[in-house]
Design an enzyme around this catalytic site. Structure first.
Site, PDB file in Angstrom:
ATOM      1  N   ARG A   1      14.653  -8.845  12.542  1.00 49.88           N
ATOM      2  CA  ARG A   1      15.617  -7.917  12.425  1.00 49.88           C
ATOM      3  C   ARG A   1      15.538  -6.968  13.732  1.00 49.88           C
ATOM      4  O   ARG A   1      16.032  -5.572  13.383  1.00 49.88           O
ATOM      5  CB  ARG A   1      15.607  -7.185  11.210  1.00 49.88           C
TER       6      ARG A   1
ATOM      7  N   ASN B   1       6.252 -10.415   7.958  1.00 47.29           N
ATOM      8  CA  ASN B   1       5.836 -11.726   7.631  1.00 47.29           C
ATOM      9  C   ASN B   1       4.844 -12.188   8.961  1.00 47.29           C
ATOM     10  O   ASN B   1       5.392 -12.448   9.648  1.00 47.29           O
ATOM     11  CB  ASN B   1       7.400 -12.266   7.772  1.00 47.29           C
TER      12      ASN B   1
ATOM     13  N   LYS C   1       2.499  -7.841   2.944  1.00 47.33           N
ATOM     14  CA  LYS C   1       3.629  -8.101   2.118  1.00 47.33           C
ATOM     15  C   LYS C   1       3.125  -9.381   1.491  1.00 47.33           C
ATOM     16  O   LYS C   1       2.822 -10.506   2.068  1.00 47.33           O
ATOM     17  CB  LYS C   1       4.847  -8.424   2.987  1.00 47.33           C
TER      18      LYS C   1
ATOM     19  N   GLU D   1       9.314 -13.274  -0.724  1.00 51.38           N
ATOM     20  CA  GLU D   1      10.136 -13.903   0.355  1.00 51.38           C
ATOM     21  C   GLU D   1       9.187 -14.880   0.995  1.00 51.38           C
ATOM     22  O   GLU D   1       9.238 -15.368   1.986  1.00 51.38           O
ATOM     23  CB  GLU D   1      10.854 -13.000   1.272  1.00 51.38           C
TER      24      GLU D   1
ATOM     25  N   ASP E   1      17.655  -3.519  -1.199  1.00 55.05           N
ATOM     26  CA  ASP E   1      17.122  -3.784   0.288  1.00 55.05           C
ATOM     27  C   ASP E   1      18.002  -3.209   1.275  1.00 55.05           C
ATOM     28  O   ASP E   1      18.784  -3.691   2.129  1.00 55.05           O
ATOM     29  CB  ASP E   1      17.250  -5.138   0.435  1.00 55.05           C
TER      30      ASP E   1
ATOM     31  N   GLU F   1      19.383  -2.932  10.386  1.00 54.61           N
ATOM     32  CA  GLU F   1      19.828  -4.548   9.755  1.00 54.61           C
ATOM     33  C   GLU F   1      21.123  -4.521   9.034  1.00 54.61           C
ATOM     34  O   GLU F   1      21.956  -5.638   9.347  1.00 54.61           O
ATOM     35  CB  GLU F   1      18.939  -4.854   8.681  1.00 54.61           C
TER      36      GLU F   1
ATOM     37  N   TRP G   1      19.631 -15.359  -3.902  1.00 46.55           N
ATOM     38  CA  TRP G   1      19.027 -13.827  -3.535  1.00 46.55           C
ATOM     39  C   TRP G   1      18.790 -12.759  -4.359  1.00 46.55           C
ATOM     40  O   TRP G   1      18.711 -11.696  -4.337  1.00 46.55           O
ATOM     41  CB  TRP G   1      19.404 -13.442  -1.979  1.00 46.55           C
TER      42      TRP G   1
HETATM   43  C1  GCU Z   1      14.604  -7.893   4.467  1.00 45.53           C
HETATM   44  C2  GCU Z   1      14.933  -8.655   5.746  1.00 45.53           C
HETATM   45  C3  GCU Z   1      13.571  -9.409   5.982  1.00 45.53           C
HETATM   46  C4  GCU Z   1      12.362  -8.836   6.028  1.00 45.53           C
HETATM   47  C5  GCU Z   1      12.230  -8.141   4.578  1.00 45.53           C
HETATM   48  C6  GCU Z   1      11.115  -7.241   4.290  1.00 45.53           C
HETATM   49  O1  GCU Z   1      14.931  -8.839   3.336  1.00 45.53           O
HETATM   50  O2  GCU Z   1      16.163  -9.260   5.743  1.00 45.53           O
HETATM   51  O3  GCU Z   1      13.683  -9.885   7.236  1.00 45.53           O
HETATM   52  O4  GCU Z   1      11.423  -9.633   6.150  1.00 45.53           O
HETATM   53  O5  GCU Z   1      13.467  -7.188   4.315  1.00 45.53           O
HETATM   54  O6  GCU Z   1      11.139  -6.042   4.336  1.00 45.53           O
HETATM   55  O7  GCU Z   1      10.090  -7.549   4.160  1.00 45.53           O
END
Ligand code: GCU
Length: 599
Positions: free
Chosen positions: A101, A143, A222, A226, A305, A333, A460
């Site tokens: 992003r 991530n 995190k 996701e 988000d 974003e 989502w």
């Molecule tokens: C959003 C974003 C992701 C990011 C995520 C996060 O979903 O699109 O790219 O990893 O936020 O904050 O962990």
């Protein structure tokens, strides 16, 4: 220390902007807390007094902003933790690129697998962050992919090299780590936080980090989000997970920033009982009081988000026995990706006015990269600037901060135009994008441009439920998902009732007919038409305003860059206007009262 040229100023006079008329005095007995300073200017001489080096530094940066005489004032940060987080990858990710992003070119820290050889630029960035009060930076993406996980172990020397540059400006460095690091890096067959081998692995790895970087800040995690690994795989809670890392960091004064962004990202759109907005609160509030003292729970400012408009996350109002960080996103974003002008501090400031007393930290996802203007859109710098200034003092007025940034950045002849372009740019952006707080009408994946049903039948959890009669998500206690009940009073009732729910959040909390009349006196459908025509028209005006500014006022290159981005904003705003208006016209069959062109 008067007369000494501290490292963070690069030498007084020489490039620092501070002249001989600034007298810095470090006095450990002056009675001020860490990072605080007293500043005054009289008879053409500025004096700064602080108990520590950091306070002196912040006072010096304040001296650079001063204009005219000033009676003595003491400034102290509102929160001790003021962090910028990077979503930078070491390696170019096949989908997300070098910076997830990121809209400002590559990473400031890594270039396709290797540490940057431009550490001076990192030093400049550190100075820029320090000048607005930031004192912590996490370097890599939340991530954490396999290559990046190794920053914690065999690539630690790269972190140390970056930390050396940030240290000069009293900024501590943090790393995003993978919860599965004991497996990925340590070769264990588990990452279960209750397993002694896992605890030992974290303790040993952390000891090594501090042996290399004694002032290392800590970890950002995190987990169970996701697709990232986390404690749920072992039937453990997030407190169990966070506390293992916290125990490893505690002997060294380090901290864990544990993210609350946990939700089911494999939802069935047919399932109306699951509400993504509820997820963070449902997962985390039962754990209030269970986190170790050096865990900071990091909560996105809204429940979903980083949409252009969301209510405040109820988690931030409901965990009095937990250290909390509010997380903002300077990287745009969902707010135009640094192709659109969107000055976000009015949004952040309104969030802070609700949560400031409840949070211990302010975190902002950085919008900077290796672009020559740092942020791609030169005007997007203002978001980073104000993010730091608001973390230092949430009571600052966003428009005053805008003018402060403009004054430090542009010549007076350009100030008026830049101010006019930016002041209401968030409202303009909101106007031509998704209406009344409904959110997520964006193109899936890259999140740029309109796609009204792009997420409507996806996994989502981000739906608008538009049909021929109405639109919006029923999150009431009476007939919906019950999300309004996660708020303390009076907010719970305010959001629950159509009579009191603010217009701008109406479709976040309620499903209403297109003919529902807003507090503004307009129907929902007419509001949609009007704001979309007005928003796109406002952008056309911005294009004209900028074109009328002689390029040499700001420099030809910068003028051309902004002009180019404004053209794209205009194209995109028109696309948003036409797709949204057409979509809702077709759904509702209700014509625009003003008979404007809808396709
Ligand atoms: C959003 C974003 C992701 C990011 C995520 C996060 O979903 O699109 O790219 O990893 O936020 O904050 O962990």
């Amino acid at each position: 220390m008067s007369g000494v040229h501290p490292a963070w100023l690069g030498g007084l006079g020489g490039g620092s902007g501070l002249g001989d008329d600034v007298v810095l005095t470090r006095d450990p007995l002056c009675g001020l807390e860490a990072e605080a300073y007293t500043i005054a200017r009289s008879g053409g001489v500025t004096t700064v007094v602080a108990a520590d080096e950091a306070g002196l530094m912040y006072g010096s940066f304040h001296a650079l902003r001063l204009d005219g005489e000033l009676a003595a004032q003491t400034h102290r940060p509102f929160v001790a933790r003021r962090m910028v987080q990077h979503w930078d990858n070491v390696f170019v990710h096949p989908v997300m690129g070098q910076v997830e992003r990121g809209y400002s070119g590559g990473s400031l820290f890594w270039e396709d697998g290797a540490l940057t050889d431009d550490l001076d630029r990192v030093g400049d960035y550190a100075r820029l962050l320090a000048s607005v009060g930031i004192n912590a930076v996490s370097l890599n993406n939340v991530n954490v992919h396999a290559g990046e996980a190794r920053l914690l172990t065999d690539r630690l020397s790269e972190v140390a090299a970056l930390a050396a540059r940030f240290r000069q400006y009293h900024i501590r460095v943090y790393l995003s780590v993978s919860f599965a690091a004991p497996m990925v890096l340590g070769g264990l067959d588990t990452a279960d936080p209750a397993d002694e081998r896992v605890k030992d692995w974290w303790a040993t790895a952390t000891q090594r980090v501090y042996a290399t970087i004694p002032d290392f800040g800590g970890y950002v995690v995190k987990a169970d989000s996701e697709g990232q690994p986390g404690p749920f795989a072992y039937g453990r809670t997030h407190a169990d997970g966070a506390n293992v890392l916290a125990a490893a960091l505690a002997p060294f004064g380090g901290e864990v920033y544990w993210r609350a962004f946990v939700y089911n990202h494999r939802q069935d759109w047919r399932d109306r009982s699951t509400d993504r907005a509820r997820a963070a609160y449902d997962h985390f509030t039962p754990l209030d009081g269970e986190f170790a003292a050096n865990v900071v729970l990091q909560v996105k400012h809204g429940p979903i988000d980083f949409q252009p408009r969301e209510p405040v996350s109820p988690v931030l109002l409901s965990m009095p026995r937990t250290s909390l960080a509010v997380e903002f996103q300077a990287t745009q974003e969902y707010t135009g990706q640094q192709r659109h002008v969107c000055y976000l501090p009015p949004m952040w400031s309104s969030v802070l006015s609700t949560v400031a007393g409840a949070v211990d930290a302010v975190v902002t996802v950085s919008n900077a990269g290796d672009d020559r203007y740092w942020t791609n859109h030169p005007l997007a710098q203002a978001n980073l600037y104000a993010a730091g200034r608001l973390a230092w003092d949430p009571a600052l007025d966003p428009t005053a901060l805008l003018d402060e940034w403009i004054g430090l950045t542009f010549p007076p002849a350009a100030a008026g135009v830049v101010h006019e372009l930016m002041r209401d740019s968030w409202a303009v952006y909101e106007g031509y994008t998704s209406p009344l707080g409904v959110g997520f009408m964006v193109h899936p994946g890259d999140h740029y441009g309109p796609d009204v049903d792009g997420y409507e039948y996806s996994r989502w959890g981000t739906y608008h439920f538009a049909d021929r009669d109405g639109v919006g998500v029923d999150r009431t206690r009476a007939t919906g998902t019950g999300f309004t009940g996660q708020y303390p009073q009076p907010l719970a009732d305010e959001h629950e009732s159509l009579a009191t729910c603010p217009d701008e959040l109406l479709l976040f909390f309620h499903h209403v007919p297109y003919t529902h009349v807003l507090h503004s006196g307009k129907t929902v459908i007419q509001h949609i038409y009007d704001t979309h025509f007005q928003g796109a028209a406002a952008v056309a005006e911005m294009v004209g305003r900028w074109a009328a500014l002689p390029p040499e006022t700001v420099g030809e290159d910068l003028h051309a860059r902004v002009a180019d981005r404004l053209r794209e904003q205009e194209r995109s705003a028109n696309e948003w206007r036409d797709q949204i208006n057409t979509y809702f016209h077709r759904k509702s069959g209700i014509p625009d009262a003003q008979g404007r062109r809808i396709y």
